[in-house]
Design an enzyme around this catalytic site. Sequence first.
Site, short mmCIF file in Angstrom:
data_model
loop_
_atom_site.label_atom_id
_atom_site.label_comp_id
_atom_site.label_asym_id
_atom_site.label_seq_id
_atom_site.Cartn_x
_atom_site.Cartn_y
_atom_site.Cartn_z
CG PHE A 114 -3.03 -6.02 -0.44
CD1 PHE A 114 -1.78 -5.56 -0.73
CD2 PHE A 114 -3.95 -5.30 0.28
CE1 PHE A 114 -1.45 -4.23 -0.34
CE2 PHE A 114 -3.54 -4.06 0.81
CZ PHE A 114 -2.34 -3.42 0.66
CG ASP A 115 -3.08 -12.98 -4.70
OD1 ASP A 115 -4.14 -13.43 -4.47
OD2 ASP A 115 -1.94 -13.63 -5.05
N GLY A 116 -3.46 -12.78 -1.66
CA GLY A 116 -2.88 -13.09 -0.47
C GLY A 116 -1.70 -13.93 -0.51
CG PHE A 160 -0.07 -4.33 -4.85
CD1 PHE A 160 0.60 -3.72 -5.87
CD2 PHE A 160 -0.52 -3.32 -4.07
CE1 PHE A 160 1.00 -2.56 -5.79
CE2 PHE A 160 -0.39 -2.08 -3.75
CZ PHE A 160 0.44 -1.63 -4.77
#
Length: 302
Positions: A160-162, A272
Amino acid sequence: MPVSFDGKLVIATSSRALFDLAESHRVYEEQGLEAYQAYQVEHEDEVLAPGDAFPLVKKLLAINARLAEPRVEVLLLSRNSSDTGLRVFNSIEHYKLPISRAAFAGGASPHRYVSAFGAHLFLSTHADDVRGALNAGFAAATILSGAAQARDGDQLRIAFDGDAVLFSDESERIFQSDGLEAFAANEKRSAREPLSGGPFKGFLHALHQLQSEFSQDDCPIRTALVTARSAPAHERVVRTLRAWDIRIDESLFLGGLDKGVFLDAFGADVFFDDQQGHCVSAARHVAAGHVPHGISNEAKQG
């Protein structure tokens, strides 16, 4: 008693995310709806090739074999009618995927059924359907076609991106309006203030609950945060996840480096990110899902 999905991880996928319907879609775009319907019926006994979300779905469903009771449910949400969707279910049966529930919306957007089913994540190739689910408060992503192949091994690895994905875009807005220096100063000043949740917080929490069924040494799911942040902006992220009581197995603070090679090294089954450019780059290495949420996508939606 009615069937309940309480305590389950529920994933919804569109037909075109699960299977390769490129040829069928070409018929629809070039010849129209009636030709598409005829084509699907004519070819309904021909098995569809796996799509970009297929490896992810297969690994998710395989987790159930390791549990006393199934804890993962995958649903099909499709713009097809039940008539044209018969080919999709025939392909599901061919691959022995335990998917039995579906909503065929007959040309309309099926995103409204994400809420009805209580899905934690909706995967689609249709960007408007994804935006509809996100606007309704659910995690959703547009799966990009890329060169990524199915990963070896049974462990499901999700990255995941943050900002604007796991977290809100509150800090990203400062970065885009006032620059890196202002962003860094704000994150240092706010290091002990947890970030608000982004659209994927609920999905990450559901994954964490499922991970808790296993020991860390033998868990079929591994997660990673892959972010452009770097020290000292990492502290707020660490403290936010601690405040949420959610585990992330690996965290990569890349300070603006290209994410693709790191995602490949992690062995991600899917990544994502809210920024289209990052997704296109990542899709050369892994399956990528664009999350059209937050400030980076507002101009494109306007």
